[in-house]
Design a protein around this motif. Structure first.
Motif, PDB file in Angstrom:
ATOM      1  N   UNK A   1      -7.905  -3.917 -15.701  1.00 17.98           N
ATOM      2  CA  UNK A   1      -7.835  -4.417 -14.334  1.00 17.98           C
ATOM      3  C   UNK A   1      -7.385  -3.276 -13.427  1.00 17.98           C
ATOM      4  N   UNK A   2      -7.857  -3.280 -12.191  1.00 17.20           N
ATOM      5  CA  UNK A   2      -7.411  -2.327 -11.183  1.00 17.20           C
ATOM      6  C   UNK A   2      -6.968  -3.111  -9.951  1.00 17.20           C
ATOM      7  N   UNK A   3      -5.769  -2.820  -9.476  1.00 14.73           N
ATOM      8  CA  UNK A   3      -5.235  -3.466  -8.276  1.00 14.73           C
ATOM      9  C   UNK A   3      -4.939  -2.382  -7.259  1.00 14.73           C
ATOM     10  N   UNK A   4      -5.511  -2.515  -6.063  1.00 13.35           N
ATOM     11  CA  UNK A   4      -5.400  -1.471  -5.052  1.00 13.35           C
ATOM     12  C   UNK A   4      -5.121  -2.084  -3.689  1.00 13.35           C
ATOM     13  N   UNK A   5      -3.849  -2.109  -3.299  1.00 12.13           N
ATOM     14  CA  UNK A   5      -3.457  -2.541  -1.961  1.00 12.13           C
ATOM     15  C   UNK A   5      -3.661  -1.374  -1.006  1.00 12.13           C
ATOM     16  N   UNK A   6      -4.209  -1.639   0.176  1.00  9.76           N
ATOM     17  CA  UNK A   6      -4.615  -0.550   1.061  1.00  9.76           C
ATOM     18  C   UNK A   6      -4.054  -0.691   2.467  1.00  9.76           C
ATOM     19  N   UNK A   7      -3.877   0.455   3.117  1.00 12.50           N
ATOM     20  CA  UNK A   7      -3.663   0.487   4.556  1.00 12.50           C
ATOM     21  C   UNK A   7      -5.012   0.271   5.241  1.00 12.50           C
TER      22      UNK A   7
ATOM     23  N   UNK B   1      -3.328   6.498  -4.344  1.00 15.39           N
ATOM     24  CA  UNK B   1      -4.391   6.981  -3.457  1.00 15.39           C
ATOM     25  C   UNK B   1      -5.257   8.091  -4.061  1.00 15.39           C
ATOM     26  N   UNK B   2      -5.059   9.350  -3.641  1.00 21.74           N
ATOM     27  CA  UNK B   2      -5.929  10.460  -4.059  1.00 21.74           C
ATOM     28  C   UNK B   2      -5.975  10.625  -5.570  1.00 21.74           C
ATOM     29  N   UNK B   3      -4.948  10.147  -6.284  1.00 20.73           N
ATOM     30  CA  UNK B   3      -4.985  10.143  -7.745  1.00 20.73           C
ATOM     31  C   UNK B   3      -6.250   9.470  -8.267  1.00 20.73           C
ATOM     32  N   UNK B   4      -6.801   8.544  -7.484  1.00 21.46           N
ATOM     33  CA  UNK B   4      -7.983   7.790  -7.894  1.00 21.46           C
ATOM     34  C   UNK B   4      -9.142   8.687  -8.296  1.00 21.46           C
ATOM     35  N   UNK B   5      -9.214   9.885  -7.739  1.00 23.82           N
ATOM     36  CA  UNK B   5     -10.341  10.785  -7.989  1.00 23.82           C
ATOM     37  C   UNK B   5     -10.164  11.620  -9.263  1.00 23.82           C
TER      38      UNK B   5
ATOM     39  N   UNK C   1       0.798  -1.232   0.000  1.00 30.53           N
ATOM     40  CA  UNK C   1       0.000   0.000   0.000  1.00 30.53           C
ATOM     41  C   UNK C   1       0.830   1.280   0.000  1.00 30.53           C
ATOM     42  N   UNK C   2       0.114   2.381  -0.140  1.00 34.19           N
ATOM     43  CA  UNK C   2       0.725   3.697   0.034  1.00 34.19           C
ATOM     44  C   UNK C   2       1.352   3.790   1.426  1.00 34.19           C
ATOM     45  N   UNK C   3       2.455   4.505   1.511  1.00 39.21           N
ATOM     46  CA  UNK C   3       3.160   4.739   2.764  1.00 39.21           C
ATOM     47  C   UNK C   3       3.454   3.423   3.498  1.00 39.21           C
TER      48      UNK C   3
ATOM     49  N   UNK D   1      -3.961   4.747   1.099  1.00 41.01           N
ATOM     50  CA  UNK D   1      -4.215   4.822   2.542  1.00 41.01           C
ATOM     51  C   UNK D   1      -5.472   5.664   2.711  1.00 41.01           C
ATOM     52  N   UNK D   2      -6.567   5.202   2.126  1.00 42.07           N
ATOM     53  CA  UNK D   2      -7.838   5.921   2.184  1.00 42.07           C
ATOM     54  C   UNK D   2      -8.314   6.028   3.629  1.00 42.07           C
ATOM     55  N   UNK D   3      -8.789   7.210   4.004  1.00 43.29           N
ATOM     56  CA  UNK D   3      -9.358   7.361   5.335  1.00 43.29           C
ATOM     57  C   UNK D   3     -10.619   6.519   5.456  1.00 43.29           C
TER      58      UNK D   3
END
Length: 289
Positions: free
Chosen positions: A209-215, A160-164, A42-44, A185-187
């Motif tokens: 495809x979209x791959x999104x690892x998250x905090x 992260x915020x790039x998603x928007x 994930x991010x950070x 690291x979405x709130x």
């Protein structure tokens, strides 16, 4: 066209970089043992710290950064493509006053750095319940989108915020990206409202495809992140999801032939047209220029 197994690593990074690297290593090994040849963190990954002075005290440039060094070593040892979602990197030599990048790293199976990407869009927002963030106070924004051509897929990089900002992903898809990546690291507040719909939208809009690892979880610095690491197919179906908030690995088979199938069914990337925006007055007349 290729078929490969992708993994999204969900973490709950704290303020101790060494502990976070150890947690990352354990989860990346788990992903590789499950057959994944592309693994995303994930991010950070390195640390989540709201205290800017404490963060700056840990900063290194990318050649001496411990997270990047561990990523290169793991990729080489495990023979995988390892995508470090991002970590804070010193840009320049002054850790107190120098600029900081929110930087992603992509390492090949030989441990060589294939690409880096600096997060373009800064998370400067004021949310409900007094939650406020000013990422631009610490980080300098990146200026270039990155699309990496790999042996098994063409990969678009984002954070992260790039998603928007859908125009970023459309540009990557038009440049040939078959897999879009959004380590984050979405709130909790924004994740509950928007995470799933935004990720599925980017997949559907671009036939990718979209791959999104998250905090995920409550972090040592007091913030709470949403988790729900996802892998989405080009038709918008969720292939894998971390349904608990615990650190974990989710995997899915990626068949890049599905990208062409989706884009042939709904050829919106080919059908897009340029247009002007006409502003009209209250009486329905075109406003004077």
């Amino acid at each position: 066209m290729a078929i490969f197994t992708a993994a999204a690593v969900q973490m709950c990074s704290g303020t101790d970089i060494a502990e976070n690297v150890a947690a990352m290593e354990k989860l990346v090994r788990e992903a590789a043992s499950s057959g994944a040849t592309y693994v995303q963190t994930p991010e950070m990954t390195g640390a989540l710290m709201r205290d800017r002075q404490a963060l700056r005290a840990t900063l290194r440039n990318e050649d001496s950064d411990g997270v990047a060094q561990a990523g290169a070593r793991l990729a080489r040892e495990l023979g995988i493509t390892l995508h470090i979602g991002s970590t804070a990197i010193l840009v320049g030599d002054d850790s107190e006053n120098g600029k900081v990048a929110n930087r992603a790293f992509l390492f090949g199976p030989d441990g060589q750095r294939l690409a880096t990407y600096d997060k373009i869009h800064m998370f400067d927002v004021d949310l409900d319940k007094g939650e406020s963030w000013r990422e631009s106070a610490t980080y300098q924004p990146g200026e270039k989108s990155v699309v990496a051509t790999l042996p098994f897929a063409t990969l678009g990089m984002a954070v992260c915020y790039d998603l928007r900002f859908p125009q970023l992903f459309q540009a990557q898809a038009l440049a040939g990206a078959e897999v879009l990546t959004v380590p984050a690291a979405f709130t909790r507040q924004t994740g509950e409202a928007h995470w799933h719909v935004l990720l599925r939208s980017r997949a559907i809009e671009n036939g990718a495809f979209v791959i999104a690892a998250a905090q995920s979880g409550l972090h040592q610095d007091g913030r709470e992140t949403f988790g729900h690491s996802l892998i989405v197919d080009p038709w918008g179906a969720i292939l894998a999801e971390a349904t608990s908030g615990e650190p974990q690995v989710v995997t899915a088979e990626i068949d890049t032939a599905k990208v062409g199938e989706a884009r042939n069914k709904i050829p919106n990337l080919r059908n897009a047209r340029t247009f002007d925006v006409a502003r009209v007055g209250t009486q329905g007349q075109a406003a004077a220029e």
